[in-house]
Design a protein around this motif. Structure first.
Motif, PDB file in Angstrom:
ATOM      1  N   GLY A   1      48.841  40.357  51.718  1.00 26.19           N
ATOM      2  CA  GLY A   1      50.235  40.034  51.439  1.00 26.19           C
ATOM      3  C   GLY A   1      50.394  38.747  50.655  1.00 26.19           C
ATOM      4  N   TYR A   2      51.625  38.398  50.444  1.00 23.24           N
ATOM      5  CA  TYR A   2      52.029  37.115  49.859  1.00 23.24           C
ATOM      6  C   TYR A   2      51.575  36.964  48.412  1.00 23.24           C
ATOM      7  N   GLN A   3      51.462  38.066  47.699  1.00 23.78           N
ATOM      8  CA  GLN A   3      51.117  37.974  46.285  1.00 23.78           C
ATOM      9  C   GLN A   3      52.141  38.783  45.507  1.00 23.78           C
ATOM     10  N   VAL A   4      52.247  38.478  44.207  1.00 24.72           N
ATOM     11  CA  VAL A   4      53.291  39.147  43.436  1.00 24.72           C
ATOM     12  C   VAL A   4      53.146  40.664  43.452  1.00 24.72           C
ATOM     13  N   HIS A   5      51.911  41.126  43.553  1.00 26.50           N
ATOM     14  CA  HIS A   5      51.714  42.575  43.493  1.00 26.50           C
ATOM     15  C   HIS A   5      51.642  43.211  44.874  1.00 26.50           C
ATOM     16  N   SER A   6      51.782  42.434  45.950  1.00 33.98           N
ATOM     17  CA  SER A   6      51.624  43.012  47.292  1.00 33.98           C
ATOM     18  C   SER A   6      52.630  44.137  47.522  1.00 33.98           C
TER      19      SER A   6
ATOM     20  N   ILE B   1      36.738  49.034  45.992  1.00 35.48           N
ATOM     21  CA  ILE B   1      37.219  50.373  46.313  1.00 35.48           C
ATOM     22  C   ILE B   1      38.512  50.540  45.524  1.00 35.48           C
ATOM     23  N   ASP B   2      38.369  50.986  44.301  1.00 36.18           N
ATOM     24  CA  ASP B   2      39.501  51.050  43.382  1.00 36.18           C
ATOM     25  C   ASP B   2      39.558  52.403  42.673  1.00 36.18           C
ATOM     26  N   GLY B   3      38.961  53.404  43.326  1.00 36.06           N
ATOM     27  CA  GLY B   3      39.038  54.745  42.753  1.00 36.06           C
ATOM     28  C   GLY B   3      38.343  54.871  41.413  1.00 36.06           C
ATOM     29  N   SER B   4      37.355  54.028  41.141  1.00 45.00           N
ATOM     30  CA  SER B   4      36.737  54.079  39.805  1.00 45.00           C
ATOM     31  C   SER B   4      36.021  55.410  39.564  1.00 45.00           C
ATOM     32  N   MET B   5      35.654  56.128  40.637  1.00 46.63           N
ATOM     33  CA  MET B   5      35.011  57.438  40.405  1.00 46.63           C
ATOM     34  C   MET B   5      36.054  58.454  39.927  1.00 46.63           C
ATOM     35  N   ILE B   6      37.336  58.125  40.127  1.00 48.39           N
ATOM     36  CA  ILE B   6      38.403  58.997  39.624  1.00 48.39           C
ATOM     37  C   ILE B   6      38.870  58.506  38.250  1.00 48.39           C
ATOM     38  N   TYR B   7      39.029  57.178  38.154  1.00 50.13           N
ATOM     39  CA  TYR B   7      39.690  56.606  36.982  1.00 50.13           C
ATOM     40  C   TYR B   7      38.760  56.022  35.931  1.00 50.13           C
TER      41      TYR B   7
ATOM     42  N   LEU C   1      43.126  55.606  49.568  1.00 52.24           N
ATOM     43  CA  LEU C   1      41.675  55.697  49.748  1.00 52.24           C
ATOM     44  C   LEU C   1      41.174  54.566  50.641  1.00 52.24           C
ATOM     45  N   GLN C   2      41.688  53.363  50.405  1.00 57.48           N
ATOM     46  CA  GLN C   2      41.266  52.220  51.222  1.00 57.48           C
ATOM     47  C   GLN C   2      41.671  52.443  52.678  1.00 57.48           C
ATOM     48  N   ALA C   3      42.893  52.937  52.875  1.00 56.48           N
ATOM     49  CA  ALA C   3      43.380  53.152  54.241  1.00 56.48           C
ATOM     50  C   ALA C   3      42.526  54.196  54.960  1.00 56.48           C
ATOM     51  N   ILE C   4      42.246  55.305  54.283  1.00 59.07           N
ATOM     52  CA  ILE C   4      41.440  56.364  54.914  1.00 59.07           C
ATOM     53  C   ILE C   4      40.035  55.835  55.222  1.00 59.07           C
ATOM     54  N   THR C   5      39.471  55.105  54.269  1.00 56.88           N
ATOM     55  CA  THR C   5      38.109  54.600  54.467  1.00 56.88           C
ATOM     56  C   THR C   5      38.036  53.698  55.695  1.00 56.88           C
ATOM     57  N   TYR C   6      38.971  52.780  55.845  1.00 56.87           N
ATOM     58  CA  TYR C   6      38.879  51.794  56.931  1.00 56.87           C
ATOM     59  C   TYR C   6      39.515  52.287  58.229  1.00 56.87           C
TER      60      TYR C   6
ATOM     61  N   ASP D   1      38.861  41.430  47.770  1.00 55.29           N
ATOM     62  CA  ASP D   1      39.613  42.232  46.792  1.00 55.29           C
ATOM     63  C   ASP D   1      41.052  41.714  46.762  1.00 55.29           C
ATOM     64  N   ARG D   2      41.394  41.050  45.658  1.00 55.27           N
ATOM     65  CA  ARG D   2      42.736  40.460  45.554  1.00 55.27           C
ATOM     66  C   ARG D   2      43.818  41.538  45.650  1.00 55.27           C
ATOM     67  N   PHE D   3      43.459  42.762  45.251  1.00 56.10           N
ATOM     68  CA  PHE D   3      44.460  43.848  45.249  1.00 56.10           C
ATOM     69  C   PHE D   3      44.344  44.721  46.505  1.00 56.10           C
ATOM     70  N   TRP D   4      43.617  44.275  47.515  1.00 55.62           N
ATOM     71  CA  TRP D   4      43.483  45.063  48.749  1.00 55.62           C
ATOM     72  C   TRP D   4      44.871  45.442  49.258  1.00 55.62           C
ATOM     73  N   PHE D   5      45.015  46.699  49.701  1.00 51.82           N
ATOM     74  CA  PHE D   5      46.377  47.198  49.944  1.00 51.82           C
ATOM     75  C   PHE D   5      47.130  46.436  51.022  1.00 51.82           C
TER      76      PHE D   5
END
Ligand code: HEM
Ligand SMILES: [Ca+2]
Length: 811
Positions: free
Chosen positions: A697-702, A355-361, A469-474, A690-694
């Motif tokens: 935590g505890y990751q450089v991009h969190s 779920i990464d907005g690929s239909m948009i991006y 998008l992830q927040a709204i979906t779940y 999904d490593r980038f799930w919003f």
């Protein structure tokens, strides 16, 4: 529109819109199919309260790990390199033969003429392989032809069990001979991963150990091994070897057009399709790219047909198509996925699973780049302006070929990250909202961080929108679909605070049974009339069948009316019933008498993919061994079961799509237990894999706790408020009708994601904690040998620790 008029409209629409619609468009809900000798459904659509509560129907005791994609066969084939080389030689000959056949077909003019707009050409324009997918599909061809040859030599009898076990055993055969190795080298995609705090466009390198997981143009996963008629690739047949019931007859008898409005809004349908277009896109085959990639034509019936044809016979007595003397519906099989090994056919997902907005991006790097502005106001999505000066999606580029634009009249359809964006106006409407939301975030981030460059603005805004998008979906959508118990059991609820944790062993890749059956439940939610509500509160509507690939109203400011309609009108219930707008009229150009049948397509698609019969999924999900028809009565109304019984020879033949739609819903859920099982597993993997799930935590991009707090405040109501042309009032949860607990409120009172916590340098020093470039470069193979990891799910903590002890003892 003021608050009270909105309220009035809402109440009216939720309770009465079905009735109003019937009065307005009398024929819409008329069931064109006489029942013949099949009994009517006594209980109406989607009654709830089957015998099972969620507690008595457990979710599966196991999760399928990636290894389940290629289940291990117990058979050892003992094939020598020489035997494999010989088979590859013959396999290559078969590929050449297929090419010669394609040449012949093209010479004979047997391909779909794309310069003439028809329902068939529209379906093909939207769902066929992109050039890369086409190349990958054809790279797999030699493996499939070779597998067929080996299978013929290896299996002496027609025992379907033996054939499918042997076909599966082929997938573990080592390919060392020269021809085989050359084919593997030609077929494989090499992935280079660079450390980044951002996702890649194609989803690669999300999982650093398995960089291809969830990437566009990779294989679907499977819960259970396929059930191809020949064990290898031929569409499923009845277990006694005879043809299965005609999908068009099933569509007419089981998926009748009956009007049962749901308790949730039509936005549940629309957002569901939007999510579907983020995660799954199954492309159908076309002729090989250096044969010009022509669209395959399977009708009318004739002797010379492309091997990937699998048309649907239309019975003579068909109450609709017979009027037009149509006896064949074009259906082209799904493209093969590049497994680059022998063994049963697998299908390809053309977009990113995440779920990464690929239909948009977009789902490819070059495609994504072309959709946003690198200069001028950099970082924004490209737009064009509508008549009212508001942003719209940019113009489609391939207007002569998109089966939608009317270049002769100088009117054009839209371009988005997904090819299906123009399919019908309500879908396009959501695309417009999300496009504007991206640009709205960019504007604010730029204000907060005037020194950020275009790339940073784009990437950071994209990260925020995906998180929303992830927040709204779940938070808002999924609980309505699978119900609160499954949400809790699978730990899918959005937390109030704190982080969740990424699981690098969860594969987010889309599961074949999910995309070709379970998640198509949404097709039964679609109304035949889409309500439109004007600023003065007047309700009008348009018939879906008149508006496929007709998004032109957006140029004239149609957006708000469509959105108000979606959040005010009740959806159809999830039940076996599907509107004729989706069945007899799918993709119908305005002046054509007929269109395609999506219910029949869904059934045919499941068979094309070798999806097993429904009882196998009761076994998989609930360990329920089905031996006689009456056992199904605990899952669906007896009248429905009887209907299936009269159509199918064997209970094991039941198509998953049709039977799953017939189940009683779980408490508080739209779907029944089997679809909850399949959809639940998929959404579990989409979150934890999904490593980038919003929330991870505890990751450089969190996200920082403060940022996460802001993301969690968002609702779809707010996105509609903030990005529509001029909507001022909405109910708080737009998936539910207005009620005391879900009041209509002024837009400005709704929470938004405040971007204050994004002021300053993007968090996460990549140089410190990330691997050095190249560390994760991955050249498959080698891959670890496939093995089953079952991840047991236990309800009580005592059982969980007992299980942990067992796992520890056995490892
Ligand atoms: C007006 C509304 C819709 C239309 C016209 C529509 C149309 C279609 C069509 C034509 C296909 C391809 C069928 C095939 O060739 O196999 C498809 C696939 C699919 N649809 Fe829908 N659909 C609609 C709504 C929905 C909704 C509400 C959902 C889910 C909540 C949904 C989920 C799916 C899924 C999962 C697939 C398979 C995607 C893939 O893997 O390619 N659709 N739909
Ligand atoms: Ca995606």
């Amino acid at each position: 529109m003021n608050l009270s008029s909105h309220r009035k409209i809402f109440k009216l629409s939720l309770t009465l819109i079905g009735v109003i619609a019937i009065n307005l468009f009398e024929s819409i809900y008329a069931d064109p199919f006489p029942l013949n000798n099949f009994d009517t459904i006594d209980s109406g659509g989607g009654e709830s309260g089957g015998h099972h509560t969620y507690d008595s129907i457990m979710l599966p005791k196991r999760f399928m790990s990636p290894s389940a994609v290629s289940p291990l066969s117990k058979i050892d084939l003992h094939l020598s390199d020489n035997e494999i080389e010989q088979a590859f030689t013959l396999g290559k000959d078969m590929v050449y033969r297929n090419w010669r056949l394609e040449d012949q077909l093209v010479r004979d003019g047997i391909f779909t003429n794309m310069s003439h707009i028809s329902a068939v050409s529209r379906h093909q324009a939207v769902t066929t392989t992109l050039p890369l997918g086409n190349i990958l599909d054809h790279n797999q061809e030699v493996f499939e032809e070779t597998s067929k040859i080996l299978l013929r030599n290896l299996t002496t009898n027609l025992d379907p069990y033996e054939t499918s076990e042997t076909a599966m055993a082929l997938s573990s055969v080592q390919l060392r001979s020269p021809l085989a190795k050359a084919a593997v080298d030609h077929c494989q995609q090499h992935i280079m991963c660079k450390p980044s705090r951002y996702r890649t466009s194609d989803g690669s390198c999300n999982n650093l150990q398995y960089p291809e997981w969830g990437k566009s143009f990779t294989c679907f996963q499977r819960l259970l091994p396929p059930a191809y008629a020949d064990g290898q690739s031929e569409p499923r047949k009845s277990i006694d070897g005879y043809p299965l019931p005609n999908p068009r007859v099933l569509s007419a008898v089981v998926h009748r057009d009956l009007n049962y409005p749901a308790t949730y809004t039509h936005m549940v349908m629309q957002f569901g399709q939007f999510v579907a277009h983020d995660i799954a896109f199954t492309p159908s085959s076309r002729t090989s790219s250096f044969k010009d990639g022509k669209m395959i034509q399977c009708c009318p019936w004739g002797s010379n047909r492309h091997p990937q044809c699998y048309p649907i016979p239309l019975p003579k007595e068909d109450p609709f198509y017979s009027k037009f003397e149509e006896d064949c519906m074009n259906f082209v099989r799904t493209a093969k996925c590049p497994q680059c090994k022998l063994g049963p056919r697998q299908q390809m997902n053309q977009i990113t699973a995440y779920i990464d907005g690929s239909m948009i991006y977009g789902s490819m790097e070059n495609e994504s780049r072309a959709l946003w502005t690198q200069t001028g106001p950099a970082g924004r999505m490209h737009v064009q302006m509508g008549a009212n000066g508001k942003e719209l999606l940019p113009q489609a580029l391939d207007a002569t070929n998109d089966q939608c634009s009317k270049p002769d009249q100088n009117i054009f359809c839209f371009k988005a990250g997904d090819k299906r964006a123009n399919q019908h106006p309500a879908l396009t409407g959501l695309h417009i909202i999300m496009l504007r939301q991206h640009n709205r975030i960019v504007n604010e981030l730029k204000y907060l961080n005037p020194y950020w460059d275009g790339e940073t603005l784009y990437q950071e805004a994209k990260r925020v929108l995906i998180a929303q998008l992830q927040a709204i979906t779940y938070k808002e959508w999924l609980p309505l679909i699978i119900g609160p118990d499954a949400m809790k059991y699978l730990k899918l609820n959005v937390q109030y605070k704190g982080y969740s944790k990424y699981d690098p062993y969860a594969n987010a890749g889309i599961i074949n049974e999910f995309s070709s059956a379970a998640f198509r439940f949404g097709h039964s939610l679609v109304n035949s009339v889409f309500a439109e509500i004007l600023p003065n509160g007047k309700t009008t509507g348009y018939r879906l069948r008149e508006f496929f690939f007709n998004p032109f109203g957006f140029y004239e400011g149609q957006l708000d009316a469509v959105l108000r309609g979606l959040i005010s009108q009740a959806a159809q219930n999830r039940d076996p019933f599907i509107t004729t707008d989706m069945k007899n009229h799918l993709y119908r150009p305005k002046d054509n008498p007929w269109g395609l049948d999506l219910a029949a397509f869904n059934i045919q698609r499941g068979r094309d993919h070798g999806i097993r019969g429904y009882p196998d999924y009761l076994k998989f999900c609930f360990d329920e061994k089905i031996e006689y028809w009456e056992q199904l009565d605990q899952y669906m109304p007896a009248s429905q079961r009887k209907k299936f019984q009269s159509l199918y020879k064997s209970i094991y033949d039941l198509d998953l799509f049709s039977a799953g739609l017939a189940e009683y819903p779980l408490p508080g859920a739209a779907v029944g237990p089997t679809f909850t099982c399949i959809i639940g597993i998929q959404f579990y993997n989409l979150k934890y894999g999904d490593r980038f799930w919003f929330e991870h935590g505890y990751q450089v991009h969190s996200f920082t706790p403060a940022q996460l707090h802001e993301i969690r405040k968002i609702t779809l109501a707010k996105l509609i408020c903030a990005n529509s042309d001029d909507i001022q009032y909405v109910q708080k949860n737009v998936f539910r009708g207005e009620s005391e607990s879900n009041p209509v409120v002024a837009c400005k009172t709704l929470d938004d994601t405040h971007l204050g916590p994004w002021k300053g340098a993007p968090a996460g020093d990549l140089n410190e904690k990330s691997p050095s470039p190249g560390q994760y470069n991955h050249h498959p193979p080698p891959r670890p040998p496939p093995k089953f990891h079952y991840k047991p799910m236990y309800k009580s903590s005592a059982a969980a620790s007992a299980a942990a002890a067992v796992v520890a003892a056995s490892s």
